[in-house]
Design a protein around this motif. Sequence first.
Motif, short mmCIF file in Angstrom:
data_model
loop_
_atom_site.label_atom_id
_atom_site.label_comp_id
_atom_site.label_asym_id
_atom_site.label_seq_id
_atom_site.Cartn_x
_atom_site.Cartn_y
_atom_site.Cartn_z
N GLY A 1 0.83 -1.21 0.00
CA GLY A 1 0.00 0.00 0.00
C GLY A 1 0.85 1.25 0.00
O GLY A 1 0.62 2.18 -0.78
N PHE B 1 -3.95 5.17 -5.56
CA PHE B 1 -4.77 5.27 -4.36
C PHE B 1 -4.88 3.89 -3.73
O PHE B 1 -4.97 2.89 -4.44
CB PHE B 1 -6.15 5.82 -4.70
N ALA B 2 -4.89 3.87 -2.41
CA ALA B 2 -4.95 2.59 -1.72
C ALA B 2 -5.84 2.70 -0.49
O ALA B 2 -6.07 3.78 0.04
CB ALA B 2 -3.54 2.15 -1.30
N ALA B 3 -6.37 1.56 -0.08
CA ALA B 3 -7.08 1.46 1.20
C ALA B 3 -6.78 0.09 1.78
O ALA B 3 -6.78 -0.90 1.05
CB ALA B 3 -8.58 1.65 1.01
N GLN B 4 -6.51 0.06 3.08
CA GLN B 4 -6.16 -1.20 3.73
C GLN B 4 -7.03 -1.41 4.95
O GLN B 4 -7.11 -0.55 5.83
CB GLN B 4 -4.69 -1.19 4.16
N GLN B 5 -7.68 -2.58 4.99
CA GLN B 5 -8.50 -2.94 6.15
C GLN B 5 -8.05 -4.28 6.66
O GLN B 5 -8.00 -5.24 5.90
CB GLN B 5 -9.97 -3.05 5.75
N ASP B 6 -7.75 -4.33 7.94
CA ASP B 6 -7.26 -5.57 8.52
C ASP B 6 -8.34 -6.23 9.37
O ASP B 6 -9.22 -5.57 9.91
CB ASP B 6 -6.04 -5.29 9.40
N PHE C 1 -8.34 -9.10 12.49
CA PHE C 1 -7.56 -9.99 13.34
C PHE C 1 -8.23 -10.02 14.70
O PHE C 1 -8.93 -9.09 15.08
CB PHE C 1 -6.11 -9.48 13.47
N LEU D 1 -6.56 -5.17 0.76
CA LEU D 1 -5.98 -3.99 0.15
C LEU D 1 -6.73 -3.66 -1.14
O LEU D 1 -7.00 -4.55 -1.95
CB LEU D 1 -4.50 -4.24 -0.18
N ILE E 1 -10.57 6.26 -4.03
CA ILE E 1 -11.39 5.12 -3.58
C ILE E 1 -12.51 5.64 -2.68
O ILE E 1 -12.25 6.17 -1.61
CB ILE E 1 -10.51 4.10 -2.83
N ASN E 2 -13.72 5.53 -3.16
CA ASN E 2 -14.85 5.98 -2.34
C ASN E 2 -15.20 4.94 -1.30
O ASN E 2 -15.31 5.22 -0.12
CB ASN E 2 -16.09 6.21 -3.22
N TYR E 3 -15.40 3.73 -1.77
CA TYR E 3 -15.90 2.66 -0.94
C TYR E 3 -14.74 1.75 -0.55
O TYR E 3 -14.02 1.26 -1.42
CB TYR E 3 -16.97 1.89 -1.71
N THR E 4 -14.53 1.56 0.76
CA THR E 4 -13.33 0.83 1.20
C THR E 4 -13.61 -0.63 1.55
O THR E 4 -12.73 -1.32 2.06
CB THR E 4 -12.69 1.53 2.42
N ASP F 1 -15.25 -6.68 -1.18
CA ASP F 1 -16.30 -7.70 -1.36
C ASP F 1 -16.00 -8.63 -2.52
O ASP F 1 -16.58 -9.71 -2.62
CB ASP F 1 -17.66 -7.03 -1.62
#
Lengths: 385, 438
Positions: free
Chosen positions: B285, B294-299, B301, B314, B321-324, B327
């Motif tokens: 990222g 552009f990047a978005a990272q959701q973890d 855990f 990622l 990126i509008n929607y993170t 899916d």
Amino acid sequence: MREFITGNQAIVRGAVRAGCNFVAGYPITPASSILNEIVRAFADGSGTVVQTEDEIAAIGQCIGAAMTGAKVLTATSGPGISLYSENIGLAQMGETPIVIVDCQRMGPATGGATATGDGDVMFARHVTSGSYPIPVLAATDAMSAYRLTYEAFNIAERLRTPVILLSSKAIAMTRQTVDLESVELPAAITRQRATSNGTFQPYHVDHPSDVPDFAPIGGSQRVRFTGSIHGEDGVLTIDRKKIDAKLKHLNAKIVGNAASLELVEADLDDSAETLVISYGLADGAAREAVKQSREHGNLVSHLTIFSLWPVPEIALRAAITPSIRRVIVPELNLGLYVEEIRKQVPGVLIESIQRIDGGLIYPQRIVDAIEQIEINAARGEEQLR
Amino acid sequence: MTTLAVKRNDMAFCPGCSHGMVLEHLSSAFDRMGLAPTDVCIVSDIGCVGISDRYLDCHTFHGLHGRSITYAEGIKRAKPDTTVVVLIGDGGCGIGTAHLVHAARRGADINVVVCNNFNFGMTGGQHSATTPQCALTTTTPDGSTDYPFDICQTAAVSGASYVGRFTAFDADMPAHLEKAIRTRGFALIDVWELCVAYYTERNHLNRKTLTELADSMDMPLGEIRNNPKSRNMAASPTPRKNHPTPEDDKNGRISPPELLWPRRTEFCVAGSAGQRIRSAVGVVGDIAVAAGLFAAQQDDFPITVRRGHSVSNLILSDSPINYTGVDNAELLLVLTEDGVRRIQDWDQFSPEAIVFADADLELPPTSARIERVDRKAVEKSAGKASGALALLAFAIVKGKWMDPETFRNIAASGARGKYRDQNLEAIRFGIDLANTGS
Ligand code: SF4
Ligand SMILES: [Mg+2]
């Protein structure tokens, strides 16, 4: 310069930019990294940070520090806001500028600590006894979290009030691409200081919607602060006239300044029949859905609300352009804020899209609603399921 | 009595109540110390003693029940030159015990004066934390059964600098108060008082029996702790090294690299704690953002971070990126059984998606294309800590999301931080592996 940071980091950057110099907090997922980052940000001596024994002490220390003139912030999640509740009332009564961040989780009680939601939108507004108004902002992503933190300080300082900034797990702990320098910010506001002439009346206002001048505790003018109902001298009173004036003032300084508190982004199409209104977490999906739906040839308007309370009535009415017949409101809760919108725009068909299980609302659901609604409207249906 | 605005008889306390005496003692102490009223802030708790603020000419702060110590500590931290005194009752010490203990532990430089009259006066004589055993109160008509709270010992064992217990009738009280205030760090004086409205008559308490009570309860009067060398909180932090600021953008505004996928793409890496999955995804990222993407990272855990699954999502895109939400991952890298179990929607993957899975893993039915990787071999050659990043780089190149040259270049210019070299090495390893077609 573009950076890749979390919503929590963005909040810390916004706070530092606004001149925040005192933070007290208690660790809680998903707000904890705000406290961690503040420890780093203040390591150069630019501010004071303390991790307290509980949330009550966190906000208590913030209120004390704020009354000496510090610009204060405290961050927590729903369970911590519950513990802040009584002290938020104190900050209202004592007219204390304080920025309170609520990184929302899913559901009541411990809920889903690492799951997301926008369930605190009504709670934030009615967070303390008496239900006197409190400005509430809602971030939609890391960029807006940065900007709104800064704005929250300005509102808190200008109106001497607690301000709640709503974020949520999926903003707090998600890294996003931001360019903070590109954000245009107004000048930083610091509360109006009292002149040192005469006897200082800590709560004197000329008009109900005015804000009392500030003198710091520990300064050369004697200050009285109290959470009890008081007159302009800051002394407990049983005089009905004074009580009425004080409480009307607490209402008027927020409601009477509501127009200046409206923070929205309006992406309107004059010929659109459908308007999507979004805030918080659902906003990203709404933006994406509006974009896709426009690519499909639909005429759609979009209004993003950043200032949830007071309800931005002017912007809401302006977004209902003459051709608008339907409004779609996606929310990561039981459809809480849609009722406020309904009050503002009677007679317009409103569809509520909801999700409460900790997942996000998919853009496709909103696209479907936009496009379905066209068909159903043609059939003259009242409400959609 | 420069800090007292009214005479004792003009205060609203019941005639014979000790609260007025304490205010006089305090004011005398300030006079002895030469403190001007604006040098002092008195933070009053709730209860009868809480109305004291109106009789005082200094800065006053009257907040919530049991929380006065928290406001006082905040005031002192932000305004270290001000002398901060808390006026709190035995009720406030009960509900706010945690604050008392932890402010003492922190060495908060505040002075707590406890107006201890063994019951709740303002609310009608209910028992409090300090009510002696057998004492009669409105809520203990047969005598209190609870063991009384020893405020002084509690403060002392929590690290207070000064602790003393005296009666309100002690003529040396101004001197005791001065000593407490002059001691740096947390100071507490437990002042035993008479609540004439509710407590004294029922329990035969008077000026004389107050002293006897102290003996019978084994809570002796006098100085309990005086340790001026005790720790004092740092009012403001000692400057440490400057916190990291974003590194200068040497490249200025850069034009994003040519992508083999000019659109939004979602990646997902799923494995176990300890595989440095979140950091591997974060590195990619960071590199992408530095290169102008552009990047978005959701973890995802568990709270117990060192155990169980570790999943990192990622999104990379050439436009904002509008929607993170992730899916529809197109690249799924699965490293362990934990990762397989955590992915809930195996049947949802599109046929265009590629699952890179460790050779040993059994996968649920999916319509995605499956490619096998030898995780253990990669970890062995690239290093265990670099395995996830090497495999991610491998998958990105292998799946033709980025051409090797572009990846190598943006990694070289965009990789940052402490582990830069190690990360570049892992990426190079992954790219080479993809190139050699193994
Ligand atoms: S009720 Fe008790 S504590 Fe309160 S003023 Fe009367 S004597 Fe004092
Ligand atoms: Mg009492």
